[in-house]
Motif scaffolding. Sequence first.
Motif, PDB file in Angstrom:
ATOM      1  N   ALA A  44       0.805  -1.227   0.000  1.00  0.00           N
ATOM      2  CA  ALA A  44       0.000   0.000   0.000  1.00  0.00           C
ATOM      3  C   ALA A  44       0.836   1.274   0.000  1.00  0.00           C
ATOM      4  CB  ALA A  44      -1.007   0.014   1.152  1.00  0.00           C
ATOM      5  N   GLN A  45       2.123   1.161  -0.335  1.00  0.00           N
ATOM      6  CA  GLN A  45       2.990   2.324  -0.524  1.00  0.00           C
ATOM      7  C   GLN A  45       3.734   2.113  -1.831  1.00  0.00           C
ATOM      8  OE1 GLN A  45       5.671   2.432   2.864  1.00  0.00           O
ATOM      9  NE2 GLN A  45       4.425   3.978   3.874  1.00  0.00           N
ATOM     10  N   SER A  46       3.995   3.193  -2.552  1.00  0.00           N
ATOM     11  CA  SER A  46       4.773   3.082  -3.782  1.00  0.00           C
ATOM     12  C   SER A  46       6.223   2.747  -3.447  1.00  0.00           C
ATOM     13  CB  SER A  46       4.713   4.397  -4.560  1.00  0.00           C
ATOM     14  OG  SER A  46       5.438   5.403  -3.858  1.00  0.00           O
ATOM     15  N   LEU A  47       6.973   2.326  -4.444  1.00  0.00           N
ATOM     16  CA  LEU A  47       8.395   2.048  -4.216  1.00  0.00           C
ATOM     17  C   LEU A  47       9.123   3.292  -3.708  1.00  0.00           C
ATOM     18  CD1 LEU A  47       9.140  -0.222  -7.315  1.00  0.00           C
ATOM     19  CD2 LEU A  47       8.764  -0.933  -4.944  1.00  0.00           C
ATOM     20  N   PRO A  48       8.917   4.494  -4.325  1.00  0.00           N
ATOM     21  CA  PRO A  48       9.567   5.691  -3.772  1.00  0.00           C
ATOM     22  C   PRO A  48       9.142   6.001  -2.337  1.00  0.00           C
ATOM     23  CG  PRO A  48       8.931   6.100  -6.042  1.00  0.00           C
ATOM     24  CD  PRO A  48       8.309   4.775  -5.638  1.00  0.00           C
ATOM     25  N   GLN A  49       7.868   5.818  -2.005  1.00  0.00           N
ATOM     26  CA  GLN A  49       7.422   6.061  -0.625  1.00  0.00           C
ATOM     27  C   GLN A  49       8.104   5.093   0.341  1.00  0.00           C
ATOM     28  OE1 GLN A  49       3.216   5.607  -1.412  1.00  0.00           O
ATOM     29  NE2 GLN A  49       2.839   7.793  -1.092  1.00  0.00           N
ATOM     30  N   ASN A  50       8.204   3.830  -0.046  1.00  0.00           N
ATOM     31  CA  ASN A  50       8.903   2.853   0.787  1.00  0.00           C
ATOM     32  C   ASN A  50      10.356   3.259   0.993  1.00  0.00           C
ATOM     33  OD1 ASN A  50       7.581   0.130   1.637  1.00  0.00           O
ATOM     34  ND2 ASN A  50       6.635   0.621  -0.332  1.00  0.00           N
ATOM     35  N   LEU A  51      11.000   3.704  -0.082  1.00  0.00           N
ATOM     36  CA  LEU A  51      12.408   4.079   0.013  1.00  0.00           C
ATOM     37  C   LEU A  51      12.587   5.306   0.899  1.00  0.00           C
ATOM     38  CD1 LEU A  51      15.266   3.465  -0.750  1.00  0.00           C
ATOM     39  CD2 LEU A  51      14.908   4.677  -2.917  1.00  0.00           C
ATOM     40  N   GLN A  52      11.740   6.299   0.751  1.00  0.00           N
ATOM     41  CA  GLN A  52      11.833   7.480   1.613  1.00  0.00           C
ATOM     42  C   GLN A  52      11.661   7.090   3.081  1.00  0.00           C
ATOM     43  OE1 GLN A  52       8.758   9.577  -0.520  1.00  0.00           O
ATOM     44  NE2 GLN A  52      10.228  11.039  -1.366  1.00  0.00           N
ATOM     45  N   ARG A  53      10.704   6.231   3.354  1.00  0.00           N
ATOM     46  CA  ARG A  53      10.464   5.771   4.734  1.00  0.00           C
ATOM     47  C   ARG A  53      11.684   5.038   5.281  1.00  0.00           C
ATOM     48  NH1 ARG A  53       9.513   0.976   5.844  1.00  0.00           N
ATOM     49  NH2 ARG A  53       8.525   0.437   3.872  1.00  0.00           N
ATOM     50  N   GLU A  54      12.202   4.097   4.509  1.00  0.00           N
ATOM     51  CA  GLU A  54      13.340   3.297   4.967  1.00  0.00           C
ATOM     52  C   GLU A  54      14.566   4.162   5.242  1.00  0.00           C
ATOM     53  OE1 GLU A  54      14.008   0.166   5.818  1.00  0.00           O
ATOM     54  OE2 GLU A  54      11.979  -0.582   5.516  1.00  0.00           O
ATOM     55  N   VAL A  55      14.873   5.083   4.326  1.00  0.00           N
ATOM     56  CA  VAL A  55      16.049   5.941   4.507  1.00  0.00           C
ATOM     57  C   VAL A  55      15.879   6.826   5.740  1.00  0.00           C
ATOM     58  CG1 VAL A  55      17.368   7.864   3.504  1.00  0.00           C
ATOM     59  CG2 VAL A  55      16.798   5.853   2.106  1.00  0.00           C
ATOM     60  N   THR A  56      14.693   7.373   5.924  1.00  0.00           N
ATOM     61  CA  THR A  56      14.451   8.214   7.100  1.00  0.00           C
ATOM     62  C   THR A  56      14.554   7.387   8.381  1.00  0.00           C
ATOM     63  OG1 THR A  56      13.074   9.752   5.845  1.00  0.00           O
ATOM     64  CG2 THR A  56      12.813   9.756   8.237  1.00  0.00           C
ATOM     65  N   GLU A  57      13.970   6.182   8.383  1.00  0.00           N
ATOM     66  CA  GLU A  57      14.056   5.325   9.575  1.00  0.00           C
ATOM     67  C   GLU A  57      15.499   4.995   9.922  1.00  0.00           C
ATOM     68  OE1 GLU A  57       9.881   2.763   9.146  1.00  0.00           O
ATOM     69  OE2 GLU A  57      11.806   1.754   8.860  1.00  0.00           O
ATOM     70  N   GLU A  58      16.305   4.692   8.916  1.00  0.00           N
ATOM     71  CA  GLU A  58      17.680   4.239   9.170  1.00  0.00           C
ATOM     72  C   GLU A  58      18.652   5.370   9.458  1.00  0.00           C
ATOM     73  OE1 GLU A  58      18.853   1.851   5.827  1.00  0.00           O
ATOM     74  OE2 GLU A  58      17.490   0.221   6.369  1.00  0.00           O
ATOM     75  N   THR A  59      18.475   6.521   8.791  1.00  0.00           N
ATOM     76  CA  THR A  59      19.496   7.567   8.838  1.00  0.00           C
ATOM     77  C   THR A  59      19.000   8.927   9.309  1.00  0.00           C
ATOM     78  OG1 THR A  59      19.133   8.333   6.571  1.00  0.00           O
ATOM     79  CG2 THR A  59      20.663   6.468   6.880  1.00  0.00           C
ATOM     80  N   GLY A  60      17.695   9.128   9.360  1.00  0.00           N
ATOM     81  CA  GLY A  60      17.151  10.436   9.686  1.00  0.00           C
ATOM     82  C   GLY A  60      17.117  11.391   8.500  1.00  0.00           C
ATOM     83  N   LEU A  61      17.623  10.984   7.357  1.00  0.00           N
ATOM     84  CA  LEU A  61      17.659  11.836   6.168  1.00  0.00           C
ATOM     85  C   LEU A  61      16.324  11.819   5.438  1.00  0.00           C
ATOM     86  CD1 LEU A  61      21.119  10.748   4.673  1.00  0.00           C
ATOM     87  CD2 LEU A  61      20.614  12.858   5.957  1.00  0.00           C
ATOM     88  N   THR A  62      15.998  12.926   4.781  1.00  0.00           N
ATOM     89  CA  THR A  62      14.863  12.949   3.864  1.00  0.00           C
ATOM     90  C   THR A  62      15.432  13.053   2.452  1.00  0.00           C
ATOM     91  OG1 THR A  62      14.612  15.341   4.109  1.00  0.00           O
ATOM     92  CG2 THR A  62      13.242  13.955   5.507  1.00  0.00           C
ATOM     93  N   LEU A 100      21.735   7.758  13.154  1.00  0.00           N
ATOM     94  CA  LEU A 100      21.464   6.328  13.049  1.00  0.00           C
ATOM     95  C   LEU A 100      20.397   5.967  14.074  1.00  0.00           C
ATOM     96  CD1 LEU A 100      24.999   4.742  12.541  1.00  0.00           C
ATOM     97  CD2 LEU A 100      23.268   5.248  10.834  1.00  0.00           C
ATOM     98  N   ALA A 101      19.204   5.696  13.564  1.00  0.00           N
ATOM     99  CA  ALA A 101      18.078   5.425  14.454  1.00  0.00           C
ATOM    100  C   ALA A 101      17.235   4.276  13.910  1.00  0.00           C
ATOM    101  CB  ALA A 101      17.233   6.677  14.598  1.00  0.00           C
ATOM    102  N   ASP A 102      17.886   3.303  13.301  1.00  0.00           N
ATOM    103  CA  ASP A 102      17.163   2.175  12.714  1.00  0.00           C
ATOM    104  C   ASP A 102      16.337   1.478  13.791  1.00  0.00           C
ATOM    105  OD1 ASP A 102      16.279  -0.022  11.309  1.00  0.00           O
ATOM    106  OD2 ASP A 102      18.260  -0.847  10.914  1.00  0.00           O
ATOM    107  N   PRO A 103      14.998   1.447  13.633  1.00  0.00           N
ATOM    108  CA  PRO A 103      14.158   0.828  14.662  1.00  0.00           C
ATOM    109  C   PRO A 103      14.432  -0.664  14.839  1.00  0.00           C
ATOM    110  CG  PRO A 103      12.844   1.392  12.737  1.00  0.00           C
ATOM    111  CD  PRO A 103      14.217   1.969  12.519  1.00  0.00           C
ATOM    112  N   GLU A 104      14.967  -1.302  13.819  1.00  0.00           N
ATOM    113  CA  GLU A 104      15.281  -2.724  13.925  1.00  0.00           C
ATOM    114  C   GLU A 104      16.707  -2.953  14.425  1.00  0.00           C
ATOM    115  OE1 GLU A 104      14.294  -4.736  10.288  1.00  0.00           O
ATOM    116  OE2 GLU A 104      12.338  -3.766  10.194  1.00  0.00           O
ATOM    117  N   GLY A 105      17.487  -1.889  14.574  1.00  0.00           N
ATOM    118  CA  GLY A 105      18.846  -2.003  15.089  1.00  0.00           C
ATOM    119  C   GLY A 105      19.803  -2.700  14.148  1.00  0.00           C
TER     120      GLY A 105
END
Length: 148
Positions: A44-62, A100-105
């Motif tokens: 239910a998210q596009s590939l770009p939306q997934n990528l933006q979410r993942e990068v923000t979760e892992e690095t804090g970057l937008t 570095l704030a990856d919720p999965e560590g």
Amino acid sequence: MRPARPRLAVRAAILHRDKLLVVNAYPGKKSDLWCLPGGGVEPAQSLPQNLQREVTEETGLTIAVGPPILINEFHDPGGRFHQVELHFRATLDGPDTITLADPEGVVNRFRWVTRDQLARLRHKPDGLTNAVWGDQFAHYDPLEAIIM
């Protein structure tokens, strides 16, 4: 043992000041293998939306997501793991401060590297350098065995 369905993942090739962001995604620093930030695709998210979410979760970057540059897949020949990764060009869409704030560590280190520095690091996929600094789009990097 029959493999499970392939897992779909997305990764971001973020070039900033001609340096590429790479991360180490092995818990406990068990490996010296580097890759691009990103991760598994959620429905239910596009590939770009997934990528933006993942990068923000892992690095804090937008980021702003650009075109795909590499398709890669790897598997565990003796197990059930098989992953297909879509690598996209991306640019920073905000400050370049990494947290570095990856919720999965999983992501525990990062580096900004030049092309020459990447060549000296153990990294995957094999075709990453040419995909990032080349002018090809959606290059396919053949199936390879997973390594740590």
